[in-house]
Scaffold this active site. Structure first.
Site, short mmCIF file in Angstrom:
data_model
loop_
_atom_site.label_atom_id
_atom_site.label_comp_id
_atom_site.label_asym_id
_atom_site.label_seq_id
_atom_site.Cartn_x
_atom_site.Cartn_y
_atom_site.Cartn_z
N TRP A 184 0.87 -1.18 0.00
CA TRP A 184 0.00 0.00 0.00
C TRP A 184 0.90 1.23 0.00
O TRP A 184 1.89 1.29 0.73
CB TRP A 184 -0.91 0.05 1.23
CG TRP A 184 -1.58 1.39 1.31
CD1 TRP A 184 -2.58 1.85 0.52
CD2 TRP A 184 -1.22 2.48 2.19
NE1 TRP A 184 -2.88 3.17 0.84
CE2 TRP A 184 -2.06 3.57 1.87
CE3 TRP A 184 -0.28 2.64 3.21
CZ2 TRP A 184 -1.98 4.80 2.52
CZ3 TRP A 184 -0.20 3.87 3.86
CH2 TRP A 184 -1.06 4.93 3.52
N GLU A 225 -3.07 -3.01 -2.43
CA GLU A 225 -4.17 -2.38 -1.68
C GLU A 225 -4.52 -0.98 -2.19
O GLU A 225 -3.77 -0.02 -1.98
CB GLU A 225 -3.79 -2.31 -0.19
CG GLU A 225 -4.90 -1.73 0.68
CD GLU A 225 -4.50 -1.65 2.16
OE1 GLU A 225 -3.35 -1.97 2.50
OE2 GLU A 225 -5.37 -1.28 2.97
N LYS A 227 -6.85 2.61 -2.51
CA LYS A 227 -7.44 3.52 -1.53
C LYS A 227 -8.05 4.72 -2.24
O LYS A 227 -7.60 5.10 -3.32
CB LYS A 227 -6.35 3.97 -0.56
CG LYS A 227 -6.83 4.84 0.57
CD LYS A 227 -5.78 4.96 1.65
CE LYS A 227 -6.25 5.89 2.75
NZ LYS A 227 -5.38 5.90 3.90
N ASP A 258 -9.61 -3.01 1.65
CA ASP A 258 -9.69 -2.47 3.02
C ASP A 258 -11.07 -1.84 3.15
O ASP A 258 -11.46 -1.02 2.30
CB ASP A 258 -8.57 -1.44 3.22
CG ASP A 258 -8.52 -0.86 4.62
OD1 ASP A 258 -9.58 -0.39 5.09
OD2 ASP A 258 -7.44 -0.85 5.24
N HIS A 261 -11.53 1.99 2.60
CA HIS A 261 -10.88 2.65 1.47
C HIS A 261 -11.80 3.01 0.31
O HIS A 261 -11.36 3.12 -0.83
CB HIS A 261 -9.73 1.79 0.95
CG HIS A 261 -8.54 1.83 1.86
ND1 HIS A 261 -7.30 1.39 1.49
CD2 HIS A 261 -8.42 2.26 3.13
CE1 HIS A 261 -6.46 1.54 2.49
NE2 HIS A 261 -7.11 2.06 3.50
N HIS A 285 -8.58 -6.26 4.47
CA HIS A 285 -8.19 -5.51 5.65
C HIS A 285 -9.49 -5.11 6.32
O HIS A 285 -10.16 -4.18 5.88
CB HIS A 285 -7.40 -4.25 5.28
CG HIS A 285 -5.93 -4.48 5.20
ND1 HIS A 285 -5.03 -3.47 5.03
CD2 HIS A 285 -5.20 -5.62 5.36
CE1 HIS A 285 -3.80 -3.98 5.04
NE2 HIS A 285 -3.88 -5.27 5.22
N ASP A 293 -11.75 7.15 6.57
CA ASP A 293 -10.99 5.92 6.81
C ASP A 293 -10.33 6.01 8.19
O ASP A 293 -9.12 6.05 8.32
CB ASP A 293 -9.92 5.78 5.71
CG ASP A 293 -9.10 4.52 5.87
OD1 ASP A 293 -9.64 3.52 6.38
OD2 ASP A 293 -7.90 4.54 5.50
N ASP A 295 -10.17 4.00 10.75
CA ASP A 295 -9.56 2.82 11.36
C ASP A 295 -9.99 2.58 12.80
O ASP A 295 -9.16 2.32 13.67
CB ASP A 295 -8.02 2.87 11.24
CG ASP A 295 -7.55 2.63 9.81
OD1 ASP A 295 -7.80 1.53 9.30
OD2 ASP A 295 -6.96 3.55 9.20
N ASP A 325 -7.13 -4.38 10.22
CA ASP A 325 -6.38 -3.14 10.03
C ASP A 325 -7.10 -1.99 10.72
O ASP A 325 -7.99 -1.37 10.14
CB ASP A 325 -6.20 -2.84 8.53
CG ASP A 325 -5.28 -1.64 8.31
OD1 ASP A 325 -4.66 -1.18 9.29
OD2 ASP A 325 -5.19 -1.15 7.17
C1 RNT Z 1 -3.73 2.70 4.97
C2 RNT Z 1 -3.84 1.24 4.67
C3 RNT Z 1 -2.71 0.39 5.15
C4 RNT Z 1 -2.24 0.75 6.53
C5 RNT Z 1 -1.29 -0.24 7.15
C6 RNT Z 1 -0.58 0.32 8.34
O1 RNT Z 1 -4.87 3.40 4.73
O2 RNT Z 1 -5.04 0.76 5.16
O3 RNT Z 1 -3.06 -0.94 5.06
O4 RNT Z 1 -3.30 0.90 7.41
O5 RNT Z 1 -0.44 -0.73 6.21
ZN ZN Z 2 -5.34 -1.36 5.06
#
Ligand code: RNT
Ligand code: ZN
Length: 416
Positions: A184, A225, A227, A258, A261, A285, A293, A295, A325
């Site tokens: 990513w 990955e 985004k 993810d 994303h 993820h 995003d 998290d 994640d």
């Molecule tokens: C970032 C991505 C990525 C990170 C990690 C730390 O938006 O989701 O995967 O969160 O690699």
């Molecule tokens: Zn991620």
């Protein structure tokens, strides 16, 4: 008979009436490995560049004490968290978690810098996954890494990703199970760009260079990955969804979805059945975006149930690697792992306990009334009794008692 067993026996009868075998569901759940992201334990700081601030448009907020400050603390915390999560799992590392006394930069990393992680994984019967760390680094200060127009910067990151693949292959070979190496990058612009094409052309070229080396597919899985945007990268992300989906399809790579994303109303659960028609495998993820995003720690929300159902109802689990994640520094870091991982397990268990053939039949026959009635009824079926029984079978106390253990662990350590 213990209350857990009693509740389980009752639940078993209730599910049996629908033709669902609870034992079968439990044994399927036991086989699912979740890749626990090491970076939740220390707020994505890592060990290589302790002074670097987190970059790349991701953010960790909160000042709850107790983050792991070194590799020993992180491993202790992971072991403790894993002791409260039934089953056997994987740990997902980032390059910045190299365990070495050497002053080594990201482009010079080698498998030997992760040797102690492999020894630790063997001792704890764990698999390992890996990620190049293309952020929180001087060479990423411009906001561009693999798509940089500065050839020196771009080649630094290409080397880092090449090194990362070798490390992943080493993990897989040593541990006898595939390691996913997930790329990513944060590359993009805060404001509307003039040229959207050339950065993508450069990213494509960088990936081509990264994947030139043929490594052993029995041990290494290459994953990409995409985004939509990050903080400070609102207008344009080079590695967009269409970019990586196309690249993965054309080059036989794995896509990492993810859950944070995409556009806020776009859902990953609906993408799984599409991309797996064409891609050989998928990485997830699992995260929880709140308005962006963000998290947040994964919880049992509608989308998590939908993701689990999408995987279980069409036997797509065998093609899917499940990773977590999220990073929340406002609560106990270990509790975050336990809550997130258990939520994923509970959602999967609920899906395993569905009378899926019956539901599919209703749908095919056009009986949408029954479909809706059953889906609603099943929401409050006693899958929690089955999960508690699974915990106890795996030697873990059921219920909320894990929290007391986490609090004790926390108070004994008295970490800042
Ligand atoms: C970032 C991505 C990525 C990170 C990690 C730390 O938006 O989701 O995967 O969160 O690699
Ligand atoms: Zn991620």
């Amino acid at each position: 008979m213990s209350m857990v067993k009693e509740n389980y026996e009752l639940a078993k009868r209730i599910y049996k009436e629908l033709g669902v075998e609870t034992e079968e569901a439990i044994s399927k759940l036991k086989d699912i490995k979740i890749s626990l992201h090491c970076w939740q334990g220390d707020d994505v700081k890592g060990f290589l560049f302790q002074d670097e601030k987190i970059g790349g448009g991701i953010q960790v907020t909160g000042n709850y004490p107790g983050r792991a400050r070194n590799v020993e603390e992180l491993r202790d915390d992971l072991e403790f968290a894993l002791s409260l999560i039934p089953g056997s799992h994987k740990v997902n590392l980032h390059a910045i978690y190299a365990d070495t006394e050497e002053k080594v930069d990201l482009d010079e990393l080698e498998p030997r810098h992760f040797q102690t992680w492999v020894e630790w994984a063997k001792k704890n019967n764990l698999g390992l996954d890996f990620n190049p760390t293309c952020f929180s680094h001087k060479q990423a200060e411009s906001g561009f890494t693999l798509s940089s127009s500065d050839e020196e910067i771009r080649s630094f990151w290409i080397k880092h990703c090449q090194a990362s693949r070798r490390i992943g292959e080493y993990f897989g070979r040593e541990l006898g199970q595939k390691a996913v190496v997930n790329i990513w990058i944060p590359d993009g612009y805060k404001d509307i760009p003039v040229d959207r094409y050339n950065p993508r052309l450069r990213l494509k070229d960088s990936l081509d260079q990264i994947f030139v080396e043929k490594l052993d597919g029995r041990y290494l899985i290459d994953s990409l990955e995409p985004k939509l945007f990050g903080i400070g990268v609102e207008a344009y992300t080079v590695g967009s969804s269409e970019f990586y989906l196309s690249y993965a399809l054309k080059n036989d790579k794995v896509l990492c979805l993810d859950t944070g994303h995409f556009h806020p109303t776009e859902i990953v659960s609906d993408k799984i059945s599409t991309v797996l028609l064409y891609l050989k495998e998928l990485m997830l993820h699992v995260s929880r975006p709140m308005r962006w995003d963000s998290d947040h720690v994964v919880i049992l929300d509608d989308e998590l149930f939908e993701i689990a159902s999408a995987l279980v109802r069409n036997n797509l689990l065998e093609k899917t690697h499940i990773g977590l994640d999220f990073f929340d520094a406002s609560i106990n870091r270990i509790a975050a792992w336990v809550i997130g991982a258990r939520s994923v397990q509970k959602a999967l268990l609920k899906a395993f306990l569905e009378p899926k053939e019956l539901l599919k039949r209703m749908e095919l026959e056009g009986d949408y009334t029954s479909r809706l009635a059953y889906l609603e009824e099943l929401k409050t079926y006693p899958y929690e009794a089955v999960y508690n029984y699974f915990l106890e079978k795996e030697g873990i106390e059921s219920g909320i008692s894990w929290l007391e253990k986490v609090k004790n662990y926390e108070s004994v350590l008295k970490r800042k």
